[in-house]
Design a protein around this motif. Structure first.
Motif, short mmCIF file in Angstrom:
data_model
loop_
_atom_site.label_atom_id
_atom_site.label_comp_id
_atom_site.label_asym_id
_atom_site.label_seq_id
_atom_site.Cartn_x
_atom_site.Cartn_y
_atom_site.Cartn_z
N PRO A 24 0.84 -1.21 0.00
CA PRO A 24 0.00 0.00 0.00
C PRO A 24 0.87 1.26 0.00
N LEU A 25 0.65 2.13 -0.95
CA LEU A 25 1.46 3.35 -1.02
C LEU A 25 0.71 4.47 -1.75
N ASN A 26 1.25 5.66 -1.60
CA ASN A 26 0.76 6.82 -2.35
C ASN A 26 1.74 7.11 -3.47
N CYS A 27 1.26 7.11 -4.71
CA CYS A 27 2.13 7.39 -5.85
C CYS A 27 1.82 8.77 -6.41
N HIS A 28 2.88 9.61 -6.44
CA HIS A 28 2.74 10.99 -6.91
C HIS A 28 3.21 11.16 -8.35
N CYS A 29 3.41 10.05 -9.07
CA CYS A 29 3.92 10.18 -10.45
C CYS A 29 2.88 10.88 -11.32
N THR A 30 3.38 11.47 -12.39
CA THR A 30 2.52 12.26 -13.26
C THR A 30 1.39 11.41 -13.84
N ASN A 31 1.70 10.17 -14.22
CA ASN A 31 0.67 9.32 -14.81
C ASN A 31 -0.44 9.00 -13.80
N CYS A 32 -0.07 8.70 -12.57
CA CYS A 32 -1.10 8.41 -11.56
C CYS A 32 -1.93 9.66 -11.25
N ARG A 33 -1.27 10.81 -11.21
CA ARG A 33 -2.02 12.05 -10.96
C ARG A 33 -3.04 12.29 -12.06
N LYS A 34 -2.61 12.07 -13.30
CA LYS A 34 -3.55 12.26 -14.42
C LYS A 34 -4.67 11.23 -14.37
N GLY A 104 -2.90 -3.69 -9.76
CA GLY A 104 -2.88 -2.48 -8.93
C GLY A 104 -4.30 -1.98 -8.76
N ILE A 105 -4.69 -1.77 -7.53
CA ILE A 105 -6.08 -1.38 -7.25
C ILE A 105 -6.09 -0.11 -6.40
N PRO A 106 -6.86 0.89 -6.80
CA PRO A 106 -6.94 2.12 -6.01
C PRO A 106 -7.64 1.88 -4.68
N MET A 107 -7.04 2.34 -3.61
CA MET A 107 -7.67 2.16 -2.30
C MET A 107 -8.99 2.91 -2.21
N GLY A 108 -9.12 3.98 -2.99
CA GLY A 108 -10.32 4.81 -2.92
C GLY A 108 -11.59 4.13 -3.44
N ILE A 109 -11.48 2.99 -4.13
CA ILE A 109 -12.69 2.33 -4.62
C ILE A 109 -13.05 1.10 -3.79
N LEU A 110 -12.26 0.85 -2.72
CA LEU A 110 -12.61 -0.27 -1.84
C LEU A 110 -13.81 0.12 -1.00
N ASP A 111 -14.70 -0.82 -0.78
CA ASP A 111 -15.93 -0.55 -0.03
C ASP A 111 -15.70 -0.72 1.47
N GLY A 112 -16.55 -0.08 2.25
CA GLY A 112 -16.52 -0.26 3.69
C GLY A 112 -15.26 0.32 4.32
N GLU A 113 -14.72 -0.39 5.28
CA GLU A 113 -13.54 0.08 6.01
C GLU A 113 -12.44 -0.96 5.93
N PRO A 114 -11.79 -1.07 4.78
CA PRO A 114 -10.73 -2.07 4.63
C PRO A 114 -9.58 -1.79 5.59
N ASP A 115 -8.99 -2.83 6.12
CA ASP A 115 -7.93 -2.71 7.12
C ASP A 115 -6.58 -2.54 6.42
N ILE A 116 -6.38 -1.36 5.86
CA ILE A 116 -5.14 -1.12 5.10
C ILE A 116 -4.89 0.37 5.07
N GLU A 117 -3.62 0.77 5.07
CA GLU A 117 -3.30 2.19 4.91
C GLU A 117 -1.97 2.33 4.20
N PRO A 118 -1.78 3.43 3.48
CA PRO A 118 -0.52 3.62 2.76
C PRO A 118 0.67 3.64 3.71
N LYS A 119 1.81 3.10 3.25
CA LYS A 119 3.02 3.02 4.09
C LYS A 119 4.17 3.87 3.58
N MET A 120 4.06 4.46 2.43
CA MET A 120 5.14 5.30 1.90
C MET A 120 4.60 6.19 0.78
N HIS A 121 5.39 7.20 0.44
CA HIS A 121 5.11 8.03 -0.73
C HIS A 121 6.19 7.74 -1.77
N VAL A 122 5.79 7.50 -3.02
CA VAL A 122 6.77 7.30 -4.09
C VAL A 122 6.57 8.34 -5.19
#
Ligand code: ZN
Ligand code: ZN
Length: 153
Positions: A24-34, A104-122
């Motif tokens: 689980p991570l946050n990706c700041h690359c240009t492609n992911c932002r777009k 690769g699956i976006p965390m924002g489309i998971l339903d309910g309260e999945p037990d997961i959180e991002p661990k780094m920024h790339v």
């Protein structure tokens, strides 16, 4: 752990995750932002054997944003649903030899309260200038040298 489900904005596409949610991570690359129209993409990786379509697989359209990296979205509502790295020409097999069997699956489309959180920024080198990272997670200019499971513990 109970199975996690996810779905798109219009509800035509839904899926179930039956195994571990990895990297689980946050990706700041240009492609992911777009792709997301957002400051960054929060995502997990799931082995394809641990992913089941519940409905709407036929609505998924893929766009190959770089060689061997296909980004799949609901063709009805545009929600990013499933990315497939590891196709022909994929650049990062050295970093991740298992890429071809990962989704690769976006965390924002998971339903309910999945037990997961991002661990780094790339790809922080591509970060939006108007967004400030205010948490204490490790930041990588591009990617870590390896995806050590410890980094995600
Ligand atoms: Zn949809
Ligand atoms: Zn990215």
């Amino acid at each position: 752990m109970a199975d996690v489900t996810g779905s798109c904005l219009c509800g035509s596409v839904a899926f179930r995750i039956t195994g571990p949610m990895e990297k689980p991570l946050n990706c700041h690359c240009t492609n992911c932002r777009k792709q997301h129209g957002a400051a960054f993409r929060s995502r997990i990786r799931v082995h394809e054997d641990h992913f089941e379509w519940l409905k709407g697989e036929e609505l998924i359209k893929f766009y190959e944003s770089s060689p061997g990296f296909r980004r799949g979205f609901c063709s009805n509502c545009g929600t990013p649903v499933v990315n497939r790295p590891g196709g022909p020409g994929y650049k990062r097999f050295a970093l991740n030899p298992h890429a071809a069997s990962e989704l690769g699956i976006p965390m924002g489309i998971l339903d309910g309260e999945p037990d997961i959180e991002p661990k780094m920024h790339v790809f922080v080198e591509n970060k939006a200038p108007w967004f400030e990272i205010t948490d204490d997670l490790t930041q990588y200019e591009t990617l870590p040298k390896s995806f050590d499971p410890e980094d995600f513990a």
